[in-house]
Design an enzyme around this catalytic site. Sequence first.
Site, PDB file in Angstrom:
ATOM      1  N   CYS A  17      11.204 -45.275 -70.421  1.00 10.32           N
ATOM      2  CA  CYS A  17      12.013 -44.806 -69.548  1.00 10.32           C
ATOM      3  C   CYS A  17      11.531 -45.623 -68.334  1.00 10.32           C
ATOM      4  O   CYS A  17      12.556 -46.838 -68.307  1.00 10.32           O
ATOM      5  CB  CYS A  17      11.184 -43.244 -69.182  1.00 10.32           C
ATOM      6  SG  CYS A  17      12.769 -42.048 -68.394  1.00 10.32           S
ATOM      7  N   ARG A  50      20.647 -36.313 -62.448  1.00 12.37           N
ATOM      8  CA  ARG A  50      19.448 -36.236 -63.765  1.00 12.37           C
ATOM      9  C   ARG A  50      19.818 -36.186 -65.157  1.00 12.37           C
ATOM     10  O   ARG A  50      20.637 -34.705 -65.298  1.00 12.37           O
ATOM     11  CB  ARG A  50      18.528 -35.280 -63.339  1.00 12.37           C
ATOM     12  CG  ARG A  50      17.511 -35.828 -62.120  1.00 12.37           C
ATOM     13  CD  ARG A  50      16.073 -35.767 -62.420  1.00 12.37           C
ATOM     14  NE  ARG A  50      15.051 -36.292 -62.610  1.00 12.37           N
ATOM     15  CZ  ARG A  50      14.938 -37.475 -62.053  1.00 12.37           C
ATOM     16  NH1 ARG A  50      15.009 -38.100 -61.630  1.00 12.37           N
ATOM     17  NH2 ARG A  50      14.044 -38.236 -62.953  1.00 12.37           N
ATOM     18  N   HIS A  71      10.648 -39.393 -74.180  1.00 14.37           N
ATOM     19  CA  HIS A  71       9.231 -39.014 -74.164  1.00 14.37           C
ATOM     20  C   HIS A  71       9.100 -38.352 -75.217  1.00 14.37           C
ATOM     21  O   HIS A  71       9.476 -37.928 -75.634  1.00 14.37           O
ATOM     22  CB  HIS A  71       9.523 -38.126 -73.018  1.00 14.37           C
ATOM     23  CG  HIS A  71       8.980 -38.970 -71.734  1.00 14.37           C
ATOM     24  ND1 HIS A  71       8.457 -40.058 -70.777  1.00 14.37           N
ATOM     25  CD2 HIS A  71      10.346 -39.041 -70.563  1.00 14.37           C
ATOM     26  CE1 HIS A  71       9.343 -40.310 -69.765  1.00 14.37           C
ATOM     27  NE2 HIS A  71      10.366 -39.686 -69.514  1.00 14.37           N
TER      28      HIS A  71
END
Length: 240
Positions: free
Chosen positions: A94, A128, A192
């Site tokens: 990320c 997002r 993640h």
Amino acid sequence: MAESAVRIGVLLPDILGTYSDGGNAQVLRRRLQWRGIAASVTETRHGEAVPCSLDLYLLGGGEDDAQALAAADLHGHPGLQRAVTRGAVVFGVCAGLQVLGMTFTTPDTVSHRGLGLLDVVSAPGRRRAVGEIVVDVQPELTAQPLTGFENHLGRTLVGPGSWPLGSVRAGVGNGDGTEGAGTGRVLATYLHGPVLARNPALADRLLEWVLGTPPAPLALPEVDALRDERLRAATRGPHW
Ligand code: GLN
């Protein structure tokens, strides 16, 4: 520690490492130990010199300000860049992906210089990307899809000097249907999880690059069960 111990470096865990990305180092160490291979984990904090002699470097995710701070710090302590020139393996997540690239723009419209180890450029998207993600990766990387979760505003364009890790089956990833980027032994992803806990085949691919030979297979039925459960959850629909 044996002379042949695999040396793993976690870079800037004090400012990068959201969502337990530091767990990637623990996964690699345990998978080596289960095979009787010694491993060390060295953490380099903000402001400290980055060692250039390690075998495998990890960068985690982070907030926008932390990410800008991390890029500046790694320019000032160029051990990672030196390690890459002698073939070290690098894995970023990320913010780590964006920092490894050419440039990244933060939501305040400031453009920051990345480390130039991946041919990617990142800039904020319109909203997002948050939720489970599934990626069909290049078969040379792993035979199975990657699962993880993502939480990022940035979108990433992969240039000709890098290749995307794969294409997105569910989720957002780079934002154009591709996910992550690689150049040589430098890999990065938006996933993640920690992503190496959820995708042991990817962990073993990184270890294969370090060891020069594929590590012996490990059976972990609980990880297979978690993967199945997460793959089902990801295909249930959008989550943001
Ligand atoms: N700050 C970056 C973005 O939002 C990376 C976020 C993260 O590492 N989770 O795009």
